[in-house]
Enzyme design. Structure first.
Site, PDB file in Angstrom:
ATOM      1  N   LYS A  72       1.031   5.446   2.376  1.00 56.50           N
ATOM      2  CA  LYS A  72       2.479   5.629   2.301  1.00 56.50           C
ATOM      3  C   LYS A  72       3.072   6.092   3.622  1.00 56.50           C
ATOM      4  O   LYS A  72       4.292   6.119   3.776  1.00 56.50           O
ATOM      5  CB  LYS A  72       2.820   6.632   1.194  1.00 56.50           C
ATOM      6  CG  LYS A  72       2.423   6.170  -0.202  1.00 56.50           C
ATOM      7  CD  LYS A  72       2.761   7.207  -1.254  1.00 56.50           C
ATOM      8  CE  LYS A  72       2.345   6.742  -2.638  1.00 56.50           C
ATOM      9  NZ  LYS A  72       2.645   7.752  -3.689  1.00 56.50           N
ATOM     10  N   ASP A 166     -16.117  -3.482 -16.452  1.00 57.03           N
ATOM     11  CA  ASP A 166     -16.149  -3.163 -15.024  1.00 57.03           C
ATOM     12  C   ASP A 166     -17.149  -4.042 -14.291  1.00 57.03           C
ATOM     13  O   ASP A 166     -16.848  -4.626 -13.239  1.00 57.03           O
ATOM     14  CB  ASP A 166     -16.548  -1.692 -14.822  1.00 57.03           C
ATOM     15  CG  ASP A 166     -15.406  -0.729 -15.051  1.00 57.03           C
ATOM     16  OD1 ASP A 166     -14.249  -1.112 -14.838  1.00 57.03           O
ATOM     17  OD2 ASP A 166     -15.680   0.421 -15.437  1.00 57.03           O
TER      18      ASP A 166
END
Length: 362
Positions: A72, A166
Site C-alpha cells: 500500500k 488447497d
C-alpha cells in the site's frame, strides 16, 4: 541442470496453495522471491517448530528469497514494480479485486512485462456467484460436496485429514503455469490464469460423484466411493482397536484371500452389487476383528491381496520405504518432505535454506 533454472517467480501468496506451487518450482531451480507483508507471513508463527522454524513454513518456503513489502506504500509499490519487470511468473492469492485496487491487476502487470505468466489463486475464482465468498479449504470442500462423504460414526461430516482443496489448487496452478511458460516459448507472450480451489477440487470428485455428475443421486458416504461400499473396498476394525483396509476388488485378490480363509463359497458376492454383499461384508468384519492389526500384517505377508494397515503419520514416516526412497530429508537441523517430481538428469535433491524473518520491512 535443474529444469527451471533461469525462471524467476514473484510470489505474493501465503498459507498453502500458492506456496506449494512456488516451492515445487524452487525445488527444481527457479528463483522464487517471496513477498511477505510487514511482520512476515502468519504461517511463520504456526507450530510445531524445529530448529527455530515452523515446520509448515519451512516445508513450503525452503529455497526462496524473502522480501517484506508494504503493497500500500509508494515505496513498496515501486519495489514490486521493479521485481515484476524482471520476472517470468507472478503469483497472487488475494480475494478478487484486491490486486486491481493495489494497481497490480493482470493488465497492470502485463503492461510492465508482457512476457509474464500471471496466476491468481482464490477460493472460488475471479467470476461467478461465489467469487467474493470468504473461504479456506474446509468451506470449499463443503460447497463442492466433498465434505459430505467424509462421514463420522454418527453421520456428521468430520474435519478432513488433508487440505484437499488447497493441494488440488496448488497442483492445478503448477500445471497451468508450466503450460503457459511452454506456450510462451512459441508466442513470446505471457498469459493469465484464474485458478480456483473449488474448480480444482471438482475433478478430484469425478470418481466419487460420478452418479451425481450424471444427474443421479449423490453418494451418502466415502465408503461408497466408486464401488458403492463393496466388501473388498472397506476399512475393517481389528481386535486391538486399530484398522486395516482391503483396497482392491479384482477377483484375483478376492480369491486369494477367501481361499486362504477357507470361504471360497463367498466369491459370488464379490462381483455382486454392493447392496447385495451383506454376507461377505459380515464375514470380513467378524474375521478381521479376531486378530490384531500386526497379526494381520504378518498373516497377509505372503498373500497376493490388496491389503494395508491403517497407519498414523508417525508410523507412516517410520516405514523403511520412506528412507529407501529418500522421502524425508534432514538438512540444517530441519526435516523436509522431498519433492515428488524427480528427474534422472537432475542432481540428488537437497532442500534450500528457509528464508529468515526480516526485521525492517520496506
Amino acid at each position: 541442470m535443474a529444469k527451471l533454472e533461469g525462471i524467476t517467480v514473484v510470489d505474493l501468496t501465503q498459507f498453502l496453495p500458492g506456496p506449494m506451487l512456488s516451492v515445487m518450482m524452487a525445488d527444481h531451480g527457479a528463483r522464487v522471491i517471496k513477498i511477505e507483508p510487514p511482520g512476515g507471513e502468519p504461517v511463520r508463527d504456526q507450530g510445531p517448530f524445529e530448529n527455530g522454524h515452523s515446520v509448515w513454513f519451512a516445508n513450503l518456503n525452503r529455497g526462496k528469497e524473502s522480501r517484506e513489502i508494504d503493497l500500500k506504500s509508494p515505496d513498496g509499490k515501486a519495489a514490486l514494480h521493479a521485481l515484476i519487470a524482471g520476472a517470468d511468473v507472478f503469483l497472487e492469492g488475494f480475494r478478487p479485486g484486491v490486486m486491481a485496487r493495489l494497481g497490480f491487476s493482470y493488465a497492470d502487470v502485463s503492461a510492465i512485462n508482457p512476457r509474464i505468466v500471471y496466476c491468481s489463486i482464490s477460493a472460488f475464482g475471479q467470476t461467478g456467484a461465489l467469487a467474493h465468498h470468504p473461504a479456506h479449504d474446509m468451506a470449499v470442500q463443503a460447497l463442492a460436496g466433498f465434505l459430505s462423504v467424509n462421514d463420522g460414526p454418527d453421520g456428521t461430516p468430520v474435519v478432513p485429514g488433508a487440505a484437499s482443496a488447497d493441494m488440488a489448487a496448488g497442483l492445478t496452478a503448477l500445471s497451468g503455469v508450466l503450460m503457459a511458460l511452454l506456450a510462451r516459448e512459441r508466442t513470446g507472450r505471457g498469459d493469465y490464469l484464474d485458478i480456483a480451489m473449488f474448480d480444482s477440487l471438482l475433478p478430484w470428485c469425478a470418481h466419487t460423484a460420478s452418479g451425481a455428475i450424471a444427474g443421479g443421486p449423490a453418494p451418502r458416504s466415502a465408503s461408497q466411493r466408486s464401488l458403492g461400499g463393496a466388501g473388498f473396498y472397506q476399512v475393517y476394525r481389528t481386535s486391538d482397536g486399530k484398522h486395516v483396509v482391503l483396497g482392491g476388488r479384482e477377483l484375483k485378490f478376492a480369491r486369494a484371500l477367501l481361499t486362504a480363509l477357507d470361504r471360497s463359497d463367498l466369491l459370488p458376492f464379490v462381483e455382486a452389487e454392493a447392496g447385495e454383499q451383506g454376507p461377505l461384508i459380515a464375514f470380513l468384519r467378524e474375521t478381521f476383528a479376531q486378530r490384531s492389526r500386526e497379526e494381520w500384517v504378518q498373516w497377509m505377508a505372503d498373500k497376493d491381496v490388496a491389503f494395508a494397515p491403517v497407519l498414523d503419520f508417525r508410523e507412516a514416516f517410520d516405514q523403511p520405504h520412506i528412507a529407501e526412497r529418500g522421502l524425508i530429508i534432514e538438512a540444517d537441523g530441519r526435516h523436509h518432505i522431498a519433492p515428488p517430481i524427480r528427474f534422472a538428469g537432475e542432481a540428488r535433491w537437497q532442500p534450500g535454506a528457509v528464508p529468515e524473518r526480516k526485521t525492517k520491512p520496506r
